[in-house]
Design an enzyme around this catalytic site. Structure first.
Site, PDB file in Angstrom:
ATOM      1  N   THR A 241      57.761  84.357  73.212  1.00 29.67           N
ATOM      2  CA  THR A 241      57.736  85.594  72.438  1.00 29.67           C
ATOM      3  C   THR A 241      57.847  85.274  70.944  1.00 29.67           C
ATOM      4  OG1 THR A 241      58.785  86.793  74.251  1.00 29.67           O
ATOM      5  CG2 THR A 241      58.888  87.806  72.067  1.00 29.67           C
ATOM      6  N   CYS A 333      68.552  64.812  59.608  1.00 27.47           N
ATOM      7  CA  CYS A 333      68.375  64.766  61.063  1.00 27.47           C
ATOM      8  C   CYS A 333      69.063  63.563  61.679  1.00 27.47           C
ATOM      9  CB  CYS A 333      66.887  64.751  61.407  1.00 27.47           C
ATOM     10  SG  CYS A 333      66.004  66.206  60.796  1.00 27.47           S
TER      11      CYS A 333
END
Length: 393
Positions: A241, A333
């Protein structure tokens, strides 16, 4: 409040993003067929078109993702699987060793689990791809190459790659080309159409949109094997979605960044160069990556990366943190991982040299007084870090 010099990791939300999120937060699922769903679809389509225009792409080429990491994984794995499906000989992945971990570890996973063979493209001492070596690699058994991937600009030391030329070489060899443009989009001019890339990753939170929204631009003649399956959204490439408020915010800040690109890049480059003047006066402090004063087009305008001989990058970071400055030793990261930067090692630095790294990245919230305060603090903090010495010393 601390003074923030870590915009390459994430940049604070822009007011235009907050406004877009607020305006679109009550919308329905854009895949629903009722009136509310159609209104959500209209908002999504409008935002997609605005984002595409900012990135030099067609709206049909914009595949919405959760961010740069997902976009890179979808490109690298999707291209590899598709190319192997079409011709089992295509096992080689060409890439520089200084790629972001989202690309590098996706390729390493394919090597460990899917019979991929990684071929490392050499870079020079400034972190720029060796085009002669790349051209020779593409000429060697091109039928065995699954894809080539090279980031547009490095997230640690800001070196901008010759993406246009890389795209031309890949097109001539018939090899798909992915580029991670997460650091580049919104910082320097970027056009997907002109890049020659097959796919390109961009991310919202690097330019003032919220975390959790990004995109993979996929040329219309390029096929990708989906990484996840479900409702068939996004050209059947990425089911799920749509995050309409996030997409609307991404489109708003992308438009804003492109509209102010020239003026803002000039402002940030000027502030960055003042910081460079402050650190280069200290003995044993070395700029890493292209020198922006002699080759400004080779470096992102907001990036300053240097190493300090005889000091730990973590010591510098913590001392700067205590003094009220948010900085980084490299990629967020891999924060907390006690090992030298793979980017600096790929550029030819020794492990000891690479351990003294510090990255300062500027953005829309950076003011002249922030830079002046850091200029005043840096020399003393560098000397203190040196006194602390190397942890392994």
């Amino acid at each position: 409040m601390p003074r923030y010099f870590d915009h390459a990791a994430t940049t604070p939300l822009k007011p235009s993003a907050v406004q877009a999120i607020t305006e679109h937060s009550g919308l329905a699922n854009p895949s629903s067929l009722h009136g509310s769903g159609r209104r959500a679809r209209l908002a999504a389509d409008s935002s997609r078109a605005r984002l595409a225009a900012a990135a030099g792409a067609d709206p049909s080429e914009v595949i919405i993702t959760s961010g740069g990491t997902e976009a890179d994984n979808l490109a690298v794995k999707g291209l590899y699987w598709q190319r192997r499906h079409e011709d089992g000989r295509r096992r080689r992945i060409l890439l520089p060793a200084l790629e972001h971990h989202a690309v590098l570890e996706a390729a390493e996973w394919l090597e460990a689990h899917e019979e991929a063979e990684l071929v490392i493209i050499p870079v020079d001492a400034e972190g720029v791809v060796d085009l002669a070596a790349l051209e020779a690699m593409l000429a060697e058994a091109p039928e065995s190459i699954a894809l080539l991937t090279a980031m547009w600009a490095n997230n640690e030391m800001g070196a901008v790659q010759p993406i246009g030329r890389i795209g031309q070489l890949c097109a001539a060899a018939g090899v798909p080309f992915h580029t991670d443009a997460v650091q580049t989009f919104g910082s320097i001019p970027v056009s997907f159409a002109e890049s020659g890339a097959s796919t390109m990753a961009i991310s919202g939170h690097k330019i003032g949109a919220p975390v959790g929204i990004g995109a993979l631009l996929v040329r219309r003649d390029v096929k990708l094997m989906p990484v996840q399956h479900g409702g068939g959204q996004e050209r059947d490439i990425r089911s799920g979605t749509l995050d309409v408020p996030g997409l609307a915010a991404f489109a708003a800040v992308a438009e804003e960044a492109v509209a102010s690109l020239e003026a803002e890049s000039s402002r940030l480059a000027g502030l960055r160069n003042r910081l460079l003047e402050a650190v280069e006066q200290e003995e044993g402090v070395r700029l890493r990556g292209p020198d922006p004063r002699t080759h400004p087009q080779k470096r992102l305008p907001n990036n300053l990366h240097f190493t300090v001989d005889g000091a730990e990058g973590d010591s510098l970071l913590f001392m700067l943190d205590m003094a009220g400055f948010d900085t980084a030793t490299g990629s967020a990261c891999t924060a907390g991982v006690p090992r030298p930067s793979h980017v600096l090692l790929a550029m030819g630095l020794s492990e000891e040299e690479a351990r003294g790294a510090q990255r300062l990245t500027l953005g829309w919230t950076t003011a002249e007084e922030d830079v002046e305060a850091l200029r005043q603090a840096l020399p003393g903090i560098i000397r203190q870090a040196r006194t602390a010495g190397m942890a392994a010393g």
